[in-house]
Design a protein around this motif. Structure first.
Motif, PDB file in Angstrom:
ATOM      1  N   MET A 417       4.086  36.463  13.314  1.00  0.00           N
ATOM      2  CA  MET A 417       2.389  36.759  13.046  1.00  0.00           C
ATOM      3  C   MET A 417       2.008  36.992  11.119  1.00  0.00           C
ATOM      4  SD  MET A 417       0.060  40.419  12.706  1.00  0.00           S
ATOM      5  CE  MET A 417       0.705  41.120  14.165  1.00  0.00           C
ATOM      6  N   GLY A 418       0.951  36.200  10.458  1.00  0.00           N
ATOM      7  CA  GLY A 418       1.498  36.100   8.857  1.00  0.00           C
ATOM      8  C   GLY A 418       1.300  34.904   8.346  1.00  0.00           C
ATOM      9  N   VAL A 419       1.596  34.323   9.213  1.00  0.00           N
ATOM     10  CA  VAL A 419       1.997  32.903   8.457  1.00  0.00           C
ATOM     11  C   VAL A 419       1.638  31.401   9.505  1.00  0.00           C
ATOM     12  CG1 VAL A 419       3.980  32.931   6.832  1.00  0.00           C
ATOM     13  CG2 VAL A 419       5.005  32.715   9.057  1.00  0.00           C
ATOM     14  N   VAL A 420       1.701  30.086   9.397  1.00  0.00           N
ATOM     15  CA  VAL A 420       1.220  29.370   9.647  1.00  0.00           C
ATOM     16  C   VAL A 420       1.880  29.185  10.411  1.00  0.00           C
ATOM     17  CG1 VAL A 420      -0.687  28.379   8.118  1.00  0.00           C
ATOM     18  CG2 VAL A 420       1.578  27.576   7.936  1.00  0.00           C
ATOM     19  N   GLU A 421       2.403  28.135  11.590  1.00  0.00           N
ATOM     20  CA  GLU A 421       3.422  27.834  13.002  1.00  0.00           C
ATOM     21  C   GLU A 421       4.093  26.468  11.932  1.00  0.00           C
ATOM     22  OE1 GLU A 421      -1.241  28.245  15.057  1.00  0.00           O
ATOM     23  OE2 GLU A 421       0.267  27.698  13.001  1.00  0.00           O
ATOM     24  N   TYR A 422       3.900  25.767  11.133  1.00  0.00           N
ATOM     25  CA  TYR A 422       4.327  25.297  10.681  1.00  0.00           C
ATOM     26  C   TYR A 422       5.996  25.420   9.834  1.00  0.00           C
ATOM     27  CZ  TYR A 422       6.709  20.678   8.109  1.00  0.00           C
ATOM     28  OH  TYR A 422       7.743  20.095   7.858  1.00  0.00           O
ATOM     29  N   VAL A 423       5.638  26.816   8.967  1.00  0.00           N
ATOM     30  CA  VAL A 423       6.372  27.433   8.337  1.00  0.00           C
ATOM     31  C   VAL A 423       7.170  28.585   8.903  1.00  0.00           C
ATOM     32  CG1 VAL A 423       6.805  29.588   6.325  1.00  0.00           C
ATOM     33  CG2 VAL A 423       4.573  27.803   6.414  1.00  0.00           C
ATOM     34  N   LEU A 424       6.523  28.740   9.918  1.00  0.00           N
ATOM     35  CA  LEU A 424       7.570  29.333  10.652  1.00  0.00           C
ATOM     36  C   LEU A 424       8.656  28.639  11.917  1.00  0.00           C
ATOM     37  CD1 LEU A 424       5.351  31.825  13.596  1.00  0.00           C
ATOM     38  CD2 LEU A 424       6.906  32.613  11.040  1.00  0.00           C
TER      39      LEU A 424
END
Length: 469
Positions: A417-424
């Motif tokens: 939660m809280g960030v976009v998928e690619y950053v995760l």
């Protein structure tokens, strides 16, 4: 979601529900819990949580690092100890009589933490911290308890407000255009990585969770999703030419099911409870509803490296795995899921909120709905499991032990939660790479130590021979 709806949910989630009978309350049942037996059970639950909290050693660090899923009893204790950080007496007194619009109460949220689950019936309770969302309204109705818990679960600051969940972005940008591939292969010369697995889940916008659906609604959801998945367009989206196969849950649950054995061997199986066991049958009903296994099934692609589970806790669960030839190719598994979800986003409307992202039955999947898992062999680090658990926790990883084998562990991202998928994806790959590097360093250090010892032993033997001569 329209702007007015976003503002409405924003106001609801950060406001306090001081009165369950407020006129504009759209989420609670607007009546107190009257069932004396459930109230008594809730008191027992609170006592267990409160008492186990006293056993937790005093620390300011997140209690996530104290979770020890080594046995049923230690798992239950650590989960309830963790919940005690958020279920204080004032919070409990405030929410204990509330019910959601679908008449779910606080026990329906807490019961997974209370069950006496044996090793064979493990069902992700360590990842979801012993709670479950029986419907979408619990996030508002029990917000005093759930909001700080969800923030900590997803590695967010408890003291800061939720920020709006960013829009879907599985892949990086290149010259102003979004790519459709994310490449990453773990450097695994030592063959520490056994398999990589990526899951993303979604729920349809117009329907309640599968647990609460009627026969007609389950059929409607199954038909709607399969009409988008069992197509050449979906096959093209994930880079294939054939459409794959669909199997019903009834086929899967048959004795000695070949479908179940195939999915297990491929690594595409999800945890399922044994409904022939009385205890597990009751738990299955609580997780899945009384109509289980009707209206459920799984689609498997032609390459046998991606599965789409329908109406199993969530309406849709897309799972992709790496093969035996390329077990460390996390980028390939992630890319397949990203392409599948990105395509389905254009075909279906999913339930989401301005702050919590895609709403889920499993709280650890809130936000992006994305979980990445790497199954690894860490023979040196695993000698000190508590230290390994801490090393993972400070890097945003949950370490899940393998209950059938002590040779491997699963490393799973805490935050979704809280960030976009690619950053995760980038952060996760960095964290796992760091753990693998620590294992390699320890292996190298041990090898040098062994070599030094052998040299010393050889010298002692040589000296003794000289002395005898």
């Amino acid at each position: 979601m329209e702007g007015n709806q976003r503002n409405e949910f924003f106001n609801e989630i950060i406001g306090n529900i001081d009165d369950i009978f407020v006129p504009d309350d759209l989420h609670s049942a607007r009546r107190e819990l009257q069932d004396g037996e459930i109230s008594w059970t809730l008191e027992r639950c609170y006592s267990v949580i409160s008492e186990s909290g006293k056993l937790l050693s005093g620390t300011t660090a997140s209690a996530l690092s104290h979770r020890k899923p080594l046995s049923a009893s230690s798992l239950q204790l650590s989960v309830t100890s963790y919940l005690s950080r958020f279920m204080k007496r004032p919070v409990y007194e405030k929410i204990k009589r509330r019910q959601t619009r679908l008449d779910h109460n606080l026990f329906d949220v807490l019961w997974p933490a209370m069950r006496k689950t044996s090793k064979a019936r493990h069902l992700e309770e360590d990842i979801n911290c012993g709670i479950i969302a029986p419907d979408f309204d619990v996030f508002v109705v029990f917000q005093e308890f759930l909001v700080p818990l969800l923030k900590d679960m997803h590695c967010l600051s408890i003291d800061n407000d939720f920020k709006p969940q960013p829009r879907l972005a599985y892949f990086p940008m290149d010259n102003g255009e979004r790519l459709n591939t994310a490449a990453f292969v773990f450097d695994d010369e030592s063959m520490l990585v056994t398999r990589c697995l990526v899951e993303a889940s979604r729920n349809l916008d117009q329907l309640e969770l599968p647990l609460n659906l009627t026969i007609g609604q389950l059929e409607q959801a199954e038909r709607l999703m399969m009409s988008k998945i069992f197509t050449t367009s979906f096959a093209d989206a994930i880079g294939e030419t054939d459409s794959g196969n669909y199997f019903t849950m009834t086929e899967l649950l048959e004795p000695d099911s070949e479908v179940a054995m195939m999915l297990n061997s491929l690594g595409l199986m999800i945890p399922l409870l044994d409904t022939q066991d009385l205890v597990q049958a009751a738990e299955s009903t609580a997780f899945n509803g009384a109509l289980w296994p009707y209206g459920r099934g799984v689609f498997v692609n032609s390459a046998h490296n991606l599965a789409v589970w329908l109406n199993c806790q969530e309406h849709l669960r897309v799972i992709s795995v790496t093969g035996s030839k390329d077990p460390a190719d996390m980028g390939a598994a992630y890319t397949r899921v990203g392409r599948a979800i990105s395509y389905l986003e254009t075909q279906l409307h999913f339930k989401e909120s301005y702050l919590l992202g895609y709403l889920q039955s499993r709280p650890s999947y809130l936000g992006t709905g994305l979980k990445m898992t790497t199954i690894v062999k860490l023979p040196n680090l695993m000698k000190e499991m508590d230290n390994l658990r801490h090393l993972c926790s400070v890097r945003g990883l949950s370490m899940v032990t393998n209950r059938l084998s002590k040779l491997t562990v699963r490393l799973v991202n805490m935050q979704s939660m809280g960030v976009v998928e690619y950053v995760l994806f980038q952060d996760y790959c960095t964290a796992v790479t760091n753990i693998l590097s620590l294992e390699k360093d320890m292996s190298l250090t041990n090898s040098k130590h062994i070599a030094t010892m052998l040299v010393k032993i050889f010298r002692r033997k040589k000296n003794s021979i000289v002395d005898r001569n």
